[in-house]
Scaffold this motif. Sequence first.
Motif, PDB file in Angstrom:
ATOM      1  N   LEU A  10      -6.505  16.442   2.717  1.00  0.00           N
ATOM      2  CA  LEU A  10      -5.192  16.449   3.348  1.00  0.00           C
ATOM      3  C   LEU A  10      -4.161  15.738   2.473  1.00  0.00           C
ATOM      4  O   LEU A  10      -3.012  16.197   2.352  1.00  0.00           O
ATOM      5  CB  LEU A  10      -5.278  15.778   4.722  1.00  0.00           C
ATOM      6  N   MET A  11      -4.562  14.639   1.843  1.00  0.00           N
ATOM      7  CA  MET A  11      -3.669  13.940   0.914  1.00  0.00           C
ATOM      8  C   MET A  11      -3.261  14.856  -0.238  1.00  0.00           C
ATOM      9  O   MET A  11      -2.104  14.855  -0.670  1.00  0.00           O
ATOM     10  CB  MET A  11      -4.355  12.685   0.372  1.00  0.00           C
ATOM     11  N   ASP A  12      -4.207  15.639  -0.722  1.00  0.00           N
ATOM     12  CA  ASP A  12      -3.924  16.572  -1.818  1.00  0.00           C
ATOM     13  C   ASP A  12      -2.879  17.607  -1.397  1.00  0.00           C
ATOM     14  O   ASP A  12      -1.965  17.936  -2.157  1.00  0.00           O
ATOM     15  CB  ASP A  12      -5.224  17.260  -2.242  1.00  0.00           C
ATOM     16  N   GLN A  13      -3.010  18.121  -0.193  1.00  0.00           N
ATOM     17  CA  GLN A  13      -2.035  19.091   0.312  1.00  0.00           C
ATOM     18  C   GLN A  13      -0.639  18.470   0.432  1.00  0.00           C
ATOM     19  O   GLN A  13       0.368  19.120   0.136  1.00  0.00           O
ATOM     20  CB  GLN A  13      -2.489  19.620   1.667  1.00  0.00           C
ATOM     21  N   LYS A  14      -0.580  17.204   0.838  1.00  0.00           N
ATOM     22  CA  LYS A  14       0.706  16.528   0.960  1.00  0.00           C
ATOM     23  C   LYS A  14       1.348  16.300  -0.409  1.00  0.00           C
ATOM     24  O   LYS A  14       2.583  16.344  -0.541  1.00  0.00           O
ATOM     25  CB  LYS A  14       0.534  15.207   1.720  1.00  0.00           C
ATOM     26  N   VAL A  15       0.527  16.061  -1.422  1.00  0.00           N
ATOM     27  CA  VAL A  15       1.053  15.910  -2.788  1.00  0.00           C
ATOM     28  C   VAL A  15       1.680  17.222  -3.255  1.00  0.00           C
ATOM     29  O   VAL A  15       2.763  17.239  -3.854  1.00  0.00           O
ATOM     30  CB  VAL A  15      -0.063  15.475  -3.756  1.00  0.00           C
ATOM     31  N   GLU A  16       1.001  18.327  -2.993  1.00  0.00           N
ATOM     32  CA  GLU A  16       1.533  19.635  -3.387  1.00  0.00           C
ATOM     33  C   GLU A  16       2.852  19.919  -2.666  1.00  0.00           C
ATOM     34  O   GLU A  16       3.772  20.507  -3.241  1.00  0.00           O
ATOM     35  CB  GLU A  16       0.511  20.732  -3.065  1.00  0.00           C
TER      36      GLU A  16
END
Length: 286
Positions: free
Chosen positions: A228-234
């Motif tokens: 989920l953190m990765d998606q927020k970075v994108e």
Amino acid sequence: MFVIIGFIVSMLCIFGVYIFHGGNIAVVLKALPFEMTTILGAAIGAFLINNQMKVIKASVKGLAGCFKGSRYTKARYMELMALQFDILQKARKEGLMAIEQDVENPHDSAVFKKYPTIAADHHVVEFITDYLRMMVSGNLNAHEIESLMDSEIETHHQEAHAPVAAIGRLAGGLPAFGIVAAVLGVVNTMGSVGQPPAVLGGMIASALVGTFLGILLAYGVFEPLGGLMDQKVEESSKEFQCIKTTLLASMQGYAPATAIEFGRKVLLSDVRPTFNELEAHVKGKK
């Protein structure tokens, strides 16, 4: 909200099915505090060793952010593009020097004050004003500014991905720490071989809880949070790409209304305003 719901569904299915099939939850609950302390304590210690303080702080902030909704909404993007339209329109009508004060002192700028959501984000304001300043100076062409933008966006992406990678490593190590806790439990059991079978069985069961918890924490908690953190970075990168595309289109001679249309096209479909929505919002802010 969905993160919490996901955790509840996951835990209910795991422990509910275990109990439904006759599992003795008392064994798990008895071992839980000791095994959890061993696994999480070792994992946190390794996490501190493995990461710089800035990454640790960013990781904690990122994990907390997983329980909040996304700030990158359609309304935010409309504010962003309306801001860019206003400042580019001012530059087009009055000349680039007319926006010099807006660029140098954005917090005192009437243009930026119209859009408090964007003005409150110093990263976005700094990104916009830095490249507007270069446009005002006239020392760099569009290709040179695009190269600088790409470098800055890439740097931002690398920094934002550091906590994602850190949480990924933490998730990857948790099953191993679960095995460590289980091995220690087996060692403790082997030192008590004179005990009755019922006692030894309970000790072995407690040891196996360590392996179970390590795997559960890895793939049921930290791995999903890292994803989920990765998606927020994108998501955050899209905002900078929108600014980049809009400003470059302006430098290439397109009118402000057309330039923000370039920026609108790079947004993801779920937050991209329609042409009419954006036009109405821009007109409403005049």
